[in-house]
Design a protein around this motif. Sequence first.
Motif, short mmCIF file in Angstrom:
data_model
loop_
_atom_site.label_atom_id
_atom_site.label_comp_id
_atom_site.label_asym_id
_atom_site.label_seq_id
_atom_site.Cartn_x
_atom_site.Cartn_y
_atom_site.Cartn_z
N ALA A 76 9.47 4.35 -2.07
CA ALA A 76 10.17 3.09 -2.32
C ALA A 76 9.66 2.53 -3.65
N GLU A 77 10.37 1.56 -4.17
CA GLU A 77 9.92 0.91 -5.40
C GLU A 77 8.79 -0.07 -5.13
N LYS A 78 8.87 -0.72 -3.96
CA LYS A 78 7.83 -1.71 -3.65
C LYS A 78 7.53 -1.75 -2.17
N LEU A 79 6.36 -2.28 -1.87
CA LEU A 79 5.92 -2.50 -0.50
C LEU A 79 5.79 -4.00 -0.30
N ILE A 80 6.39 -4.50 0.76
CA ILE A 80 6.30 -5.92 1.10
C ILE A 80 5.34 -6.06 2.27
N VAL A 81 4.39 -6.97 2.12
CA VAL A 81 3.38 -7.20 3.15
C VAL A 81 3.33 -8.71 3.43
N PRO A 82 3.26 -9.09 4.70
CA PRO A 82 3.15 -10.52 4.99
C PRO A 82 1.82 -11.08 4.50
N GLU A 83 1.88 -12.33 4.01
CA GLU A 83 0.64 -12.96 3.56
C GLU A 83 -0.30 -13.15 4.74
N ASN A 84 -1.58 -13.17 4.44
CA ASN A 84 -2.64 -13.34 5.43
C ASN A 84 -2.74 -12.18 6.42
N ILE A 86 -4.38 -9.01 7.84
CA ILE A 86 -5.70 -8.40 7.71
C ILE A 86 -5.62 -6.96 7.22
N ALA A 87 -4.42 -6.40 7.26
CA ALA A 87 -4.23 -5.02 6.82
C ALA A 87 -3.71 -4.93 5.37
N GLU A 88 -3.60 -6.06 4.70
CA GLU A 88 -3.02 -6.06 3.35
C GLU A 88 -3.72 -5.08 2.42
N ASN A 89 -5.04 -5.11 2.36
CA ASN A 89 -5.76 -4.27 1.40
C ASN A 89 -5.56 -2.79 1.63
N VAL A 90 -5.61 -2.34 2.87
CA VAL A 90 -5.48 -0.92 3.14
C VAL A 90 -4.07 -0.44 2.79
N PHE A 91 -3.05 -1.26 3.05
CA PHE A 91 -1.69 -0.89 2.68
C PHE A 91 -1.49 -0.98 1.16
N ARG A 92 -2.09 -1.97 0.53
CA ARG A 92 -2.00 -2.12 -0.92
C ARG A 92 -2.56 -0.88 -1.63
N ILE A 93 -3.70 -0.42 -1.19
CA ILE A 93 -4.33 0.75 -1.82
C ILE A 93 -3.41 1.96 -1.76
N GLN A 94 -2.84 2.25 -0.59
CA GLN A 94 -1.96 3.41 -0.47
C GLN A 94 -0.67 3.22 -1.27
N ALA A 95 -0.13 2.01 -1.27
CA ALA A 95 1.08 1.76 -2.04
C ALA A 95 0.83 2.00 -3.52
N GLU A 96 -0.26 1.45 -4.03
CA GLU A 96 -0.57 1.61 -5.45
C GLU A 96 -0.84 3.06 -5.81
N LYS A 97 -1.50 3.82 -4.91
CA LYS A 97 -1.74 5.24 -5.16
C LYS A 97 -0.43 6.00 -5.34
N ASN A 98 0.62 5.51 -4.68
CA ASN A 98 1.91 6.20 -4.71
C ASN A 98 2.94 5.51 -5.60
N GLY A 99 2.49 4.59 -6.44
CA GLY A 99 3.35 3.99 -7.44
C GLY A 99 4.24 2.86 -6.96
N LEU A 100 3.99 2.32 -5.80
CA LEU A 100 4.78 1.19 -5.30
C LEU A 100 4.16 -0.11 -5.78
N SER A 101 4.99 -1.04 -6.21
CA SER A 101 4.48 -2.38 -6.50
C SER A 101 4.31 -3.12 -5.17
N ILE A 102 3.58 -4.22 -5.20
CA ILE A 102 3.28 -4.97 -3.98
C ILE A 102 3.90 -6.35 -4.09
N GLU A 103 4.51 -6.80 -3.00
CA GLU A 103 5.01 -8.17 -2.92
C GLU A 103 4.47 -8.77 -1.62
N ILE A 104 3.81 -9.90 -1.75
CA ILE A 104 3.26 -10.61 -0.60
C ILE A 104 4.19 -11.80 -0.31
N VAL A 105 4.65 -11.90 0.93
CA VAL A 105 5.58 -12.97 1.31
C VAL A 105 5.14 -13.60 2.63
N PRO A 106 5.58 -14.82 2.90
CA PRO A 106 5.30 -15.40 4.21
C PRO A 106 5.97 -14.57 5.31
#
Length: 130
Positions: A76-84, A86-106
């Motif tokens: 995908a082009e980006k990964l959307i993760v809900p704010e707050n 507790i799993a944000e960092n672990v998903f962010r790391i894998q997304a960035e390794k695979n070239g996905l941008s990150i969007e944090i939303v409520p």
Amino acid sequence: MLTPDQFKVNEAWIAVRMNEKFLFVKDEPYDIYVLVDVASAYVLGHVLSKVVDESPHDKDVEALFREAWEAKRQWAEKLIVPENSIAENVFRIQAEKNGLSIEIVPLSDLEPIVGPLKELFASDFIGNAT
């Protein structure tokens, strides 16, 4: 509010916890996280996380992303993760390794997409205890 019709298939994925209450496996409490294509609401896969560990293990999330790649044969082009989350960092790391941008939303912004999935999950997987 984000809705599926705002996206093309494989444009964005969401990583979100599905359960509101802990799942018990052999008397141990777990959370379940899913990776979902936003446009189609297709569940690409899931990972269980022991509540005492707080968030899924890196290797499990890495395997989840591999499973998503095998299903879609593209990232995908980006990964959307809900704010707050507790799993944000672990998903962010894998997304960035695979070239996905990150969007944090409520989390409330994801309701039109993940709300129906959570309802199905609660009724089909956990069962309604009323």
